[in-house]
Design a protein around this motif. Structure first.
Motif, PDB file in Angstrom:
ATOM      1  N   UNK A  14       0.709  -1.121   0.025  1.00  9.17           N
ATOM      2  CA  UNK A  14       0.184  -0.063   0.178  1.00  9.17           C
ATOM      3  C   UNK A  14       0.921   1.301   0.129  1.00  9.17           C
ATOM      4  N   UNK A  15       0.557   2.271  -0.824  1.00 13.20           N
ATOM      5  CA  UNK A  15       1.264   3.333  -0.873  1.00 13.20           C
ATOM      6  C   UNK A  15       0.820   4.432  -0.202  1.00 13.20           C
ATOM      7  N   UNK A  58       5.843   2.680   0.617  1.00 12.55           N
ATOM      8  CA  UNK A  58       5.102   1.752   0.102  1.00 12.55           C
ATOM      9  C   UNK A  58       6.018   1.122  -1.374  1.00 12.55           C
ATOM     10  N   UNK A  59       5.366   0.043  -1.878  1.00 14.15           N
ATOM     11  CA  UNK A  59       5.743  -0.536  -3.162  1.00 14.15           C
ATOM     12  C   UNK A  59       5.783   0.507  -4.332  1.00 14.15           C
ATOM     13  N   UNK A  60       6.598   1.388  -4.415  1.00 14.24           N
ATOM     14  CA  UNK A  60       6.686   2.197  -5.649  1.00 14.24           C
ATOM     15  C   UNK A  60       7.530   2.023  -6.658  1.00 14.24           C
ATOM     16  N   UNK A  61       6.987   1.724  -7.811  1.00 16.47           N
ATOM     17  CA  UNK A  61       7.795   1.160  -8.903  1.00 16.47           C
ATOM     18  C   UNK A  61       8.222   2.576  -9.926  1.00 16.47           C
ATOM     19  N   UNK A  88      12.519  11.405  -8.276  1.00 19.03           N
ATOM     20  CA  UNK A  88      11.214  11.237  -8.549  1.00 19.03           C
ATOM     21  C   UNK A  88      10.489  10.116  -7.861  1.00 19.03           C
ATOM     22  N   UNK A  89      11.412   9.521  -6.906  1.00 17.19           N
ATOM     23  CA  UNK A  89      11.024   8.524  -5.951  1.00 17.19           C
ATOM     24  C   UNK A  89      11.169   8.779  -4.482  1.00 17.19           C
ATOM     25  N   UNK A  90      11.667  10.043  -4.161  1.00 17.25           N
ATOM     26  CA  UNK A  90      11.687  10.429  -2.783  1.00 17.25           C
ATOM     27  C   UNK A  90      10.872  11.610  -2.418  1.00 17.25           C
ATOM     28  N   UNK A  96       3.144   4.254 -10.236  1.00 22.16           N
ATOM     29  CA  UNK A  96       2.726   2.830 -10.302  1.00 22.16           C
ATOM     30  C   UNK A  96       3.333   2.105  -9.398  1.00 22.16           C
ATOM     31  N   UNK A  97       2.565   1.004  -9.170  1.00 23.64           N
ATOM     32  CA  UNK A  97       3.243   0.171  -7.898  1.00 23.64           C
ATOM     33  C   UNK A  97       3.905  -1.089  -8.397  1.00 23.64           C
TER      34      UNK A  97
END
Length: 122
Positions: A1-2, A26-29, A75-77, A101-102
């Motif tokens: 869960x994000x 969470x699982x951030x792709x 971008x993921x931070x 997108x996860x």
């Protein structure tokens, strides 16, 4: 869960500064753009600032241009909204939104933070 966790809100006097943070877990792709919105009591939500998926191109509402700066570590931070020379009309609850997108094959969807309150006194 994000989950998006916002922090940094508070009460300041006009002319003061705050930095809002939007941390993600969470699982951030992959992540797209980061957006900041705000909603004042009795008013509709309005766009404030954004940065694109490449973490390069920014956009600002005219009402905050020159006073607010949006950025991310990457971008993921964690995303930020640096606010300077705050005005009483900036009083609102501020929300961050990221398109995430996860999984590698999944679609992007919007994720919203819980909001953080900014109060500005004269």
């Amino acid at each position: 869960q994000v989950v998006l966790i916002e922090s940094g809100g508070g009460a300041v006097q006009a002319g003061g500064s705050l930095r809002l943070s939007c941390a993600t877990s969470g699982p951030i792709w992959s992540a797209g753009g980061l957006f900041w919105y705000r909603r004042a009591p009795g008013k509709e939500r309005e766009f404030g600032a954004s940065i694109d998926y490449k973490n390069q191109i920014t956009d600002y509402a005219e009402s905050v241009k020159g006073r607010f700066t949006v950025l991310r570590d990457d971008p993921l931070g964690t995303g930020y909204l640096n606010m300077y020379n705050l005005k009483t009309e900036d009083k609102a609850k501020y929300y961050c939104k990221q398109d995430i997108a996860t999984t590698g094959s999944g679609s992007y969807r919007e994720y919203w933070g819980q909001g953080t309150q900014v109060t500005v006194s004269s």
